[in-house]
Design a protein around this motif. Structure first.
Motif, mmCIF file in Angstrom:
data_model
loop_
_atom_site.group_PDB
_atom_site.id
_atom_site.type_symbol
_atom_site.label_atom_id
_atom_site.label_comp_id
_atom_site.label_asym_id
_atom_site.label_seq_id
_atom_site.Cartn_x
_atom_site.Cartn_y
_atom_site.Cartn_z
ATOM 1 N N TRP A 64 -13.799 91.046 83.388
ATOM 2 C CA TRP A 64 -12.831 91.871 82.818
ATOM 3 C C TRP A 64 -13.244 92.844 82.302
ATOM 4 O O TRP A 64 -14.279 93.202 81.902
ATOM 5 C CB TRP A 64 -12.647 90.402 81.957
ATOM 6 N N ASP A 65 -12.025 93.794 82.399
ATOM 7 C CA ASP A 65 -12.547 94.940 81.665
ATOM 8 C C ASP A 65 -12.504 95.284 80.326
ATOM 9 O O ASP A 65 -13.070 95.828 79.381
ATOM 10 C CB ASP A 65 -11.894 96.030 82.543
ATOM 11 N N GLU A 66 -11.131 94.009 79.442
ATOM 12 C CA GLU A 66 -11.496 94.943 78.253
ATOM 13 C C GLU A 66 -10.783 92.858 77.973
ATOM 14 O O GLU A 66 -10.193 92.431 78.843
ATOM 15 C CB GLU A 66 -9.938 95.160 78.013
ATOM 16 N N VAL A 67 -11.414 92.460 76.707
ATOM 17 C CA VAL A 67 -11.424 91.255 76.019
ATOM 18 C C VAL A 67 -11.068 90.876 75.116
ATOM 19 O O VAL A 67 -12.093 91.611 73.817
ATOM 20 C CB VAL A 67 -12.162 90.708 76.151
ATOM 21 N N VAL A 68 -9.777 90.909 73.704
ATOM 22 C CA VAL A 68 -9.787 91.278 72.811
ATOM 23 C C VAL A 68 -9.325 90.196 72.214
ATOM 24 O O VAL A 68 -7.964 89.312 72.764
ATOM 25 C CB VAL A 68 -8.736 92.381 72.578
ATOM 26 N N GLU A 69 -9.631 89.587 71.131
ATOM 27 C CA GLU A 69 -8.485 88.225 70.273
ATOM 28 C C GLU A 69 -8.308 88.357 69.452
ATOM 29 O O GLU A 69 -8.039 89.817 68.142
ATOM 30 C CB GLU A 69 -9.500 87.433 70.045
ATOM 31 N N ILE A 70 -7.134 87.943 68.913
ATOM 32 C CA ILE A 70 -6.136 88.593 68.091
ATOM 33 C C ILE A 70 -5.459 87.504 66.870
ATOM 34 O O ILE A 70 -5.136 86.440 67.667
ATOM 35 C CB ILE A 70 -4.660 89.665 67.969
ATOM 36 N N ALA A 71 -5.075 87.701 66.016
ATOM 37 C CA ALA A 71 -4.277 86.409 64.841
ATOM 38 C C ALA A 71 -2.264 86.847 65.914
ATOM 39 O O ALA A 71 -2.997 87.629 65.160
ATOM 40 C CB ALA A 71 -4.621 86.440 63.481
ATOM 41 N N PHE A 72 -1.970 85.465 65.836
ATOM 42 C CA PHE A 72 -0.908 85.965 65.868
ATOM 43 C C PHE A 72 -0.250 84.904 65.481
ATOM 44 O O PHE A 72 -0.366 83.817 65.313
ATOM 45 C CB PHE A 72 -0.435 85.795 67.157
ATOM 46 N N HIS A 73 1.330 85.398 64.688
ATOM 47 C CA HIS A 73 1.383 84.583 63.474
ATOM 48 C C HIS A 73 3.139 84.020 63.918
ATOM 49 O O HIS A 73 3.509 84.613 64.749
ATOM 50 C CB HIS A 73 2.328 84.952 61.848
ATOM 51 N N GLY A 97 3.965 74.199 67.161
ATOM 52 C CA GLY A 97 4.936 74.566 66.451
ATOM 53 C C GLY A 97 3.992 75.465 65.842
ATOM 54 O O GLY A 97 3.309 76.619 66.387
ATOM 55 N N PRO A 98 5.310 75.718 64.942
ATOM 56 C CA PRO A 98 5.304 77.139 63.921
ATOM 57 C C PRO A 98 3.269 77.305 62.957
ATOM 58 O O PRO A 98 3.313 76.182 62.971
ATOM 59 C CB PRO A 98 6.316 76.939 62.300
ATOM 60 N N GLY A 99 3.348 78.262 62.628
ATOM 61 C CA GLY A 99 1.817 78.728 62.310
ATOM 62 C C GLY A 99 1.125 80.211 63.054
ATOM 63 O O GLY A 99 1.149 80.580 63.609
ATOM 64 N N TYR A 100 -0.456 79.778 62.793
ATOM 65 C CA TYR A 100 -0.872 80.964 63.473
ATOM 66 C C TYR A 100 -1.636 80.327 64.442
ATOM 67 O O TYR A 100 -1.774 79.091 64.380
ATOM 68 C CB TYR A 100 -2.302 81.328 62.678
ATOM 69 N N TYR A 101 -1.924 81.358 65.681
ATOM 70 C CA TYR A 101 -2.369 80.898 66.795
ATOM 71 C C TYR A 101 -3.832 82.093 66.660
ATOM 72 O O TYR A 101 -3.414 83.390 66.439
ATOM 73 C CB TYR A 101 -1.492 81.396 67.626
ATOM 74 N N ARG A 102 -4.583 81.395 67.565
ATOM 75 C CA ARG A 102 -5.237 83.348 68.035
ATOM 76 C C ARG A 102 -4.863 83.533 69.819
ATOM 77 O O ARG A 102 -4.591 82.130 70.652
ATOM 78 C CB ARG A 102 -6.834 82.768 68.263
ATOM 79 N N VAL A 103 -4.761 84.689 69.972
ATOM 80 C CA VAL A 103 -4.289 84.679 71.506
ATOM 81 C C VAL A 103 -5.522 85.460 71.505
ATOM 82 O O VAL A 103 -5.729 87.074 71.148
ATOM 83 C CB VAL A 103 -2.926 86.011 71.340
ATOM 84 N N TRP A 134 -4.274 79.707 70.936
ATOM 85 C CA TRP A 134 -4.496 78.270 70.575
ATOM 86 C C TRP A 134 -4.318 78.170 69.186
ATOM 87 O O TRP A 134 -4.160 79.256 68.654
ATOM 88 C CB TRP A 134 -5.871 77.640 71.195
ATOM 89 N N PRO A 135 -4.118 76.890 68.343
ATOM 90 C CA PRO A 135 -3.654 77.352 67.131
ATOM 91 C C PRO A 135 -4.509 78.198 66.236
ATOM 92 O O PRO A 135 -6.159 77.415 67.504
ATOM 93 C CB PRO A 135 -3.866 75.394 67.084
ATOM 94 N N GLY A 136 -4.883 78.854 65.219
ATOM 95 C CA GLY A 136 -5.982 79.230 65.288
ATOM 96 C C GLY A 136 -5.833 79.390 63.401
ATOM 97 O O GLY A 136 -4.828 78.444 62.988
ATOM 98 N N ASP A 137 -5.801 81.057 62.621
ATOM 99 C CA ASP A 137 -6.083 81.158 61.501
ATOM 100 C C ASP A 137 -5.477 82.307 61.818
ATOM 101 O O ASP A 137 -5.179 83.130 62.979
ATOM 102 C CB ASP A 137 -7.169 80.956 60.421
ATOM 103 N N GLY A 138 -5.422 82.950 60.882
ATOM 104 C CA GLY A 138 -5.379 84.446 60.136
ATOM 105 C C GLY A 138 -6.529 85.122 60.461
ATOM 106 O O GLY A 138 -6.664 86.077 59.754
#
Length: 179
Positions: A64-73, A97-103, A134-138
């Protein structure tokens, strides 16, 4: 997809869907329940795979040329990809369900997509994305790989206008001009 972008959007978001590559040059968080993924192809077709998981995937950048992970609410517990068509419906990525995810957004072929600009034939697709949630945090974003020219241009303090896609939000540019 159009205007060099597609979005991760929660069903309950009130965030405006604007063009934003963030500081990482690939994905910009637009607010609660919205993020913009920037493509090299301006209009037409890209290959996109979206996966939801209960556990974090292995950190593997591979080819992969670019790989970035963000927090998504996800306020509603239902979010998916918006701004894409031609294919099976994409899944709800909010598996817990509702909450924070890692993307984690993976991209390759953005430079070739930028060169092609418009891709309308499925046999001519040069750009590919893999999105894993996947479920994550901020936690703050994590940049795992950055090496395409489109990303370099989008990360630059003074971006090269020939690399930048058009501005879609005329509120951000009251003249309505496209760069």
């Amino acid at each position: 997809m159009s205007d060099g972008q597609f979005y991760l959007v929660d069903a309950g978001t009130q965030a405006a869907l604007l063009y934003s590559a963030g500081r990482n040059g690939l994905v910009g968080v637009l607010g609660d329940g919205a993020a913009c993924v920037c493509t090299g192809t301006l209009e037409g077709l890209v290959r996109l795979t979206a996966q939801a998981s209960q556990e974090p995937p292995l950190a593997h950048v591979g080819d992969w040329d670019e790989v970035v992970e963000i927090a998504f609410h996800s306020p509603s517990g239902r979010f998916s990809i918006n701004g894409v068509a031609n294919g099976p419906p994409l899944p709800n990525l909010a598996v817990a369900g509702p909450g924070y995810y890692r993307v984690r957004v993976h991209a390759r072929g953005r430079d070739a997509g930028h060169g092609a600009e418009t891709v309308t034939d499925v046999n001519e697709i040069v750009e590919e994305f893999l999105i894993i949630c996947w479920p994550g945090d901020g936690q703050p974003e994590a940049v795992h790989q950055t090496r395409d020219q489109v990303g370099i241009g989008l990360r630059a303090a003074q971006p090269d206008p020939s690399i930048m896609p058009p501005i879609r939000n005329t509120a951000a540019d009251p003249s309505g001009r496209r760069r």
